[in-house]
Design a protein around this motif. Structure first.
Motif, PDB file in Angstrom:
ATOM      1  N   ILE A 121       5.533   6.224   7.107  1.00  0.00           N
ATOM      2  CA  ILE A 121       4.887   5.935   8.080  1.00  0.00           C
ATOM      3  C   ILE A 121       3.656   7.241   7.985  1.00  0.00           C
ATOM      4  O   ILE A 121       2.639   7.557   7.686  1.00  0.00           O
ATOM      5  CB  ILE A 121       4.597   5.256   8.854  1.00  0.00           C
ATOM      6  CG1 ILE A 121       4.975   3.740   9.188  1.00  0.00           C
ATOM      7  CG2 ILE A 121       3.259   5.350  10.014  1.00  0.00           C
ATOM      8  CD1 ILE A 121       4.934   2.916  10.430  1.00  0.00           C
TER       9      ILE A 121
ATOM     10  N   ILE B 249       0.583   8.092   5.600  1.00  0.00           N
ATOM     11  CA  ILE B 249      -0.919   8.480   6.189  1.00  0.00           C
ATOM     12  C   ILE B 249      -1.249   9.716   5.345  1.00  0.00           C
ATOM     13  O   ILE B 249      -2.562   9.446   4.866  1.00  0.00           O
ATOM     14  CB  ILE B 249      -1.048   8.040   7.466  1.00  0.00           C
ATOM     15  CG1 ILE B 249      -0.297   6.939   8.234  1.00  0.00           C
ATOM     16  CG2 ILE B 249      -2.137   8.955   7.904  1.00  0.00           C
ATOM     17  CD1 ILE B 249      -0.578   6.824   9.358  1.00  0.00           C
TER      18      ILE B 249
ATOM     19  N   SER C 139       1.020  -1.092  -0.086  1.00  0.00           N
ATOM     20  CA  SER C 139      -0.010   0.026   0.178  1.00  0.00           C
ATOM     21  C   SER C 139       0.861   1.416   0.354  1.00  0.00           C
ATOM     22  O   SER C 139       2.180   0.988   0.117  1.00  0.00           O
ATOM     23  CB  SER C 139      -0.429  -0.145   0.944  1.00  0.00           C
ATOM     24  OG  SER C 139      -0.393   0.425   2.440  1.00  0.00           O
ATOM     25  N   VAL C 140       0.321   2.107  -0.332  1.00  0.00           N
ATOM     26  CA  VAL C 140       0.813   3.973   0.273  1.00  0.00           C
ATOM     27  C   VAL C 140       1.867   3.739   0.929  1.00  0.00           C
ATOM     28  O   VAL C 140       2.878   4.260   0.780  1.00  0.00           O
ATOM     29  CB  VAL C 140       0.314   5.238  -0.346  1.00  0.00           C
ATOM     30  CG1 VAL C 140      -0.301   4.720   0.551  1.00  0.00           C
ATOM     31  CG2 VAL C 140       1.236   5.924  -0.563  1.00  0.00           C
ATOM     32  N   ILE C 141       1.536   3.079   2.355  1.00  0.00           N
ATOM     33  CA  ILE C 141       2.799   3.428   3.707  1.00  0.00           C
ATOM     34  C   ILE C 141       3.603   2.266   2.900  1.00  0.00           C
ATOM     35  O   ILE C 141       4.763   2.765   3.762  1.00  0.00           O
ATOM     36  CB  ILE C 141       1.582   2.832   4.786  1.00  0.00           C
ATOM     37  CG1 ILE C 141       0.704   4.294   5.577  1.00  0.00           C
ATOM     38  CG2 ILE C 141       2.948   2.283   5.578  1.00  0.00           C
ATOM     39  CD1 ILE C 141      -0.233   3.591   6.427  1.00  0.00           C
ATOM     40  N   GLY C 142       3.469   0.927   2.885  1.00  0.00           N
ATOM     41  CA  GLY C 142       4.648   0.484   2.420  1.00  0.00           C
ATOM     42  C   GLY C 142       5.751   1.111   1.693  1.00  0.00           C
ATOM     43  O   GLY C 142       7.375   1.056   1.320  1.00  0.00           O
TER      44      GLY C 142
ATOM     45  N   MET D  53      -4.480  11.026  -1.351  1.00  0.00           N
ATOM     46  CA  MET D  53      -5.794  10.954  -2.281  1.00  0.00           C
ATOM     47  C   MET D  53      -7.100  10.716  -2.118  1.00  0.00           C
ATOM     48  O   MET D  53      -7.225   9.848  -3.166  1.00  0.00           O
ATOM     49  CB  MET D  53      -4.250   9.285  -2.305  1.00  0.00           C
ATOM     50  CG  MET D  53      -3.343   9.912  -3.406  1.00  0.00           C
ATOM     51  SD  MET D  53      -2.275   8.312  -3.829  1.00  0.00           S
ATOM     52  CE  MET D  53      -1.509   8.078  -3.058  1.00  0.00           C
TER      53      MET D  53
ATOM     54  N   TYR E  49      -2.114   8.859   1.937  1.00  0.00           N
ATOM     55  CA  TYR E  49      -3.203   8.001   1.997  1.00  0.00           C
ATOM     56  C   TYR E  49      -4.078   9.028   1.938  1.00  0.00           C
ATOM     57  O   TYR E  49      -5.606   8.360   1.062  1.00  0.00           O
ATOM     58  CB  TYR E  49      -3.239   6.879   2.371  1.00  0.00           C
ATOM     59  CG  TYR E  49      -4.277   5.752   3.066  1.00  0.00           C
ATOM     60  CD1 TYR E  49      -4.688   4.831   2.596  1.00  0.00           C
ATOM     61  CD2 TYR E  49      -5.468   6.063   4.068  1.00  0.00           C
ATOM     62  CE1 TYR E  49      -6.124   4.084   2.294  1.00  0.00           C
ATOM     63  CE2 TYR E  49      -6.909   5.378   3.907  1.00  0.00           C
ATOM     64  CZ  TYR E  49      -7.250   4.153   2.946  1.00  0.00           C
ATOM     65  OH  TYR E  49      -7.624   3.894   3.245  1.00  0.00           O
TER      66      TYR E  49
END
Lengths: 121, 176
Positions: free
Chosen positions: B160, B164, B115-118, B170, B167
């Motif tokens: 992180i 967030i 995901s965008v965090i990773g 977006m 996320y």
């Protein structure tokens, strides 16, 4: 909408944390032997500096016998009454000291982490 | 899901002028973020530890446009903010960090596992790693690597936070 956290993310983060912990552990362990030399001071004057990498025994002439062995240094024997310096045992980390007050002997571990301390204010 | 969205973003293929305008807009946004970060009193005494809020823009560009545009934005941002705030060596450090981080982020995004965090965590860590490698090359001293764990953890935490924010941003971009 895509998920905020996926399995691969958690694996990645855990992996990185493990890497960081391993790195820190490695640093702590190497920093333990980072002390490079033992500086001996007698009565305020520098008596000599001995690298911890070489085993040797030094008679300071004050009744103190200093030994360097396996990367650490210790007071082998002393003629004073207290024997505190002998009981101090082996030291190897930078900044550690052995003091023999009656004979004004100071053994200091030098070198190593100076300027590269990971701890910051 | 998000990849189909970004393809439909410009109602079919994104026109060239729209693309240029988007890149220009995002570049100026990234520059402002760089500036805010330069004046922000977020400094815990370790050189190299910073929030990396400019990375928000890069990650969003990577998701919403493509890797090539993200690269353009990042390069322009690095050079302009380098000349404005930090000087030639600053550019060198940022360049190494920025390129490594963007390369890894683009590669990880391709796998479609993260995901965008990773992605942004990987980006943050790689950015720090790139800078550390440059510093090691310049100073020619491996002792620089005592910073590695500190920079790794700060990269994870800041990554992180950036993830967030990306996320959330977006999510709202979806409605535009």
């Amino acid at each position: 909408m895509f998920k905020i956290l996926r399995k691969a993310d958690i694996i990645l983060i855990v992996l990185l944390i493990v890497c960081g912990l391993a790195g820190s552990a490695f640093l702590v362990m190497t920093q333990a032997d980072m002390g490079s030399a033992a500086k001996v001071t007698v009565d305020g004057k520098e008596y000599g500096t001995y690298p911890l990498s070489e085993d040797r025994t030094v008679d300071l002439g004050t009744g103190n016998i200093v030994s360097v062995k396996d990367g650490s240094v210790y007071m082998e024997s002393a003629t004073c009454t207290g024997q505190d310096c002998v009981h101090e045992g082996k030291i190897s980390k930078p900044g550690r000291t052995i003091v023999c007050l009656p004979h004004k002997v100071l053994i200091e571990i030098e070198g190593g982490g100076d300027g590269f301390d990971t701890i910051s204010k | 899901m998000d990849s189909t969205r970004s393809q439909n973003n410009g109602k079919g293929a994104m026109t060239r002028s729209r693309r240029i305008a988007n890149i220009a807009l995002l570049t100026s946004l990234a520059l402002i973020f760089s500036y805010v970060e330069a004046i922000l009193p977020f400094n815990i005494g370790i050189p190299g530890v910073k929030l990396g809020i400019a990375n928000i823009v890069i990650v969003i560009a990577l998701y919403r446009i493509d890797a090539k545009s993200a690269l353009s934005i990042n390069l322009i941002r690095i050079f302009i903010s380098g000349f404005l705030f930090s000087g030639v060596f600053g550019i060198l450090y940022s360049l190494a960090g920025g390129l490594l981080s963007l390369g890894v982020m683009a590669a990880l995004k391709k796998t479609d596992l993260f995901s965008v965090i990773g992605i942004s965590v990987a980006g943050g860590v790689m950015h720090n790693l790139g800078q550390l490698l440059t510093a090691t090359l310049i100073i020619e001293n491996l002792a620089m690597f005592v910073y590695f764990p500190v920079l790794l953890f700060s990269g994870i935490i800041c990554g992180i936070i950036v993830g967030i924010v990306c996320y959330k941003v977006m999510q709202h971009l979806d409605h535009v």
